[in-house]
Design an enzyme around this catalytic site. Structure first.
Site, PDB file in Angstrom:
ATOM      1  N   ARG A 103       0.828  -1.206   0.000  1.00  0.00           N
ATOM      2  CA  ARG A 103       0.000   0.000   0.000  1.00  0.00           C
ATOM      3  C   ARG A 103       0.858   1.250   0.000  1.00  0.00           C
ATOM      4  NH1 ARG A 103      -4.587   0.718   4.548  1.00  0.00           N
ATOM      5  NH2 ARG A 103      -2.761   1.075   5.862  1.00  0.00           N
ATOM      6  N   LYS A 205      -2.741   6.607   1.575  1.00  0.00           N
ATOM      7  CA  LYS A 205      -2.624   7.092   2.942  1.00  0.00           C
ATOM      8  C   LYS A 205      -1.754   8.348   2.976  1.00  0.00           C
ATOM      9  CE  LYS A 205      -2.890   4.825   7.429  1.00  0.00           C
ATOM     10  NZ  LYS A 205      -4.290   5.216   7.622  1.00  0.00           N
ATOM     11  N   GLU A 241     -16.282   6.766   4.010  1.00  0.00           N
ATOM     12  CA  GLU A 241     -15.466   6.366   5.151  1.00  0.00           C
ATOM     13  C   GLU A 241     -15.798   7.184   6.377  1.00  0.00           C
ATOM     14  OE1 GLU A 241     -11.256   6.108   5.056  1.00  0.00           O
ATOM     15  OE2 GLU A 241     -11.177   5.120   3.119  1.00  0.00           O
TER      16      GLU A 241
END
Length: 358
Positions: A103, A205, A241
């Site tokens: 990720r 992220k 989210e």
């Protein structure tokens, strides 16, 4: 490796400070406070070819960074979140570190940064956990949180990616109970401010994803809510989210979560729960979920490294509060018991997800 870290005063002083903190640790009162541990890991990229090498453990402390750095001026940075767990027999283990490495590499590609290889990432994580092993809480008391960072530390003036990047991992012991919460989450749906926009960085992220929601989350918490559930930026009717975690709904034998199509972070816990739930015989769907459908769900829960799996007791939308099933006899509890059992070594790891730290 070029030295750019600076331990507090000096290595000896820093060691004394952590020794004092460790001597006073009360694992039963562990929360989500800042607790410096013994070591961190640092590795910098080569300016010529972008490869990483010569990483090293160094005493935990402050770092020197140039005011021209891309991370300070343009927010070129990523972070990951992981945990190290202590088993009942005292062993220490980590969970699916290669997924975090992949990720980070995906996020680095989006922000035009070089990144460590999966092998370098996993080895660095193992080293920093091993060096801070005494800070992993006793079984059942919490976990050692790992925060890998990748940021543009090289100097720039114009709007451009940094010529050099830094990979850094520090650790911090935390409680099993997210931010001291003892009750189910109470979420407020915000239909004004989206968390992420199509084409933006909501799917990685990125460090810049979080500060923009500070204000709306602060306002929600002042009203007594645990957090905010954000809607899509286009139609403002599909759930996406919570501020720092993925959301799921349960209706009968069907478990649904929003698809990761660029505005939603592909969480490692999210991915794990999808697989575990499928193994248990549930039908798991990644699809758009309208607010209307959410409010008709039997259960709602959130997943993430920090929150683990947290049940949602209520969701409030346009001043209407809807409550959901929580407690021991729920799908959420079944999944919670399963994943936490694997984390802590109470259940057999049949997937090869666990990496033990010797």
């Amino acid at each position: 490796m070029e030295t750019f870290y600076q331990p507090t005063n000096n290595g000896e002083a820093s060691n004394r400070e952590t020794e004092d903190i460790y001597a006073k640790m009360d694992w039963d009162k562990l929360g989500f406070d800042v607790i410096p541990t013994d070591y961190m890991y640092i590795m910098k990229s080569n300016e010529q070819d972008g490869t990483f090498s010569n990483g090293a453990l160094v005493p935990f402390g402050t770092i020197d960074i140039n005011p021209h750095s891309a991370v300070l001026n343009y927010g070129q940075g990523l972070f990951e979140g992981m945990k190290a767990y202590r088993t009942t027999d005292g062993e220490v283990q980590i969970f699916r570190p290669e997924e975090n490495a992949l990720r980070m590499r995906m996020g680095a590609e989006r922000l035009l940064m070089p990144s460590p290889s999966v092998e370098q990432y996993v080895e660095a994580v193992k080293q920093v956990v091993r060096a801070n092993k005494r800070w992993v809480p006793p079984h059942g008391k919490g976990a050692l949180y790992l925060r890998p960072l990748l940021f543009g530390s090289g100097s720039v003036m114009g709007i451009s990616p940094a010529p050099q990047c830094t990979f850094l991992i520090y650790t911090n012991p935390i409680s099993n109970i997210y931010k001291g919460r003892t009750e189910s989450l109470s979420l407020l749906i915000d239909n004004k401010l989206p968390r992420a926009y199509p084409g933006g960085t909501g799917g990685v992220k990125n460090i810049g994803n979080y500060a923009p929601v500070f204000q709306v989350v602060k306002e929600a918490k002042a009203k007594g809510f645990s957090d905010v559930l954000f809607l899509d930026a286009v139609e403002h009717k599909y759930i996406e989210e919570v501020s720092s975690c993925n959301a799921f709904i349960v209706k009968g034998k069907v478990i649904s979560t929003s698809p990761t199509l660029g505005t939603i972070l592909p969480g490692i816990t999210r991915k794990t729960i999808i697989e575990l739930a499928s193994d248990l015989g549930y039908q798991v769907k990644e699809r758009k979920i309208s607010v209307k459908e959410l409010l008709r769900a039997n259960e709602v829960f959130c997943t993430g490294t920090a929150v683990g799996i947290s049940d949602v007791g209520s969701v409030t939308y346009k001043n209407k509060c809807i409550k959901f099933k929580t407690g021991p006899d729920t799908v959420t509890q079944k999944l919670y018991d399963l994943i936490t059992g694997i984390h802590a070594g109470l259940l057999e790891d049949k997937k090869g997800w666990i990496v033990k730290i010797d």
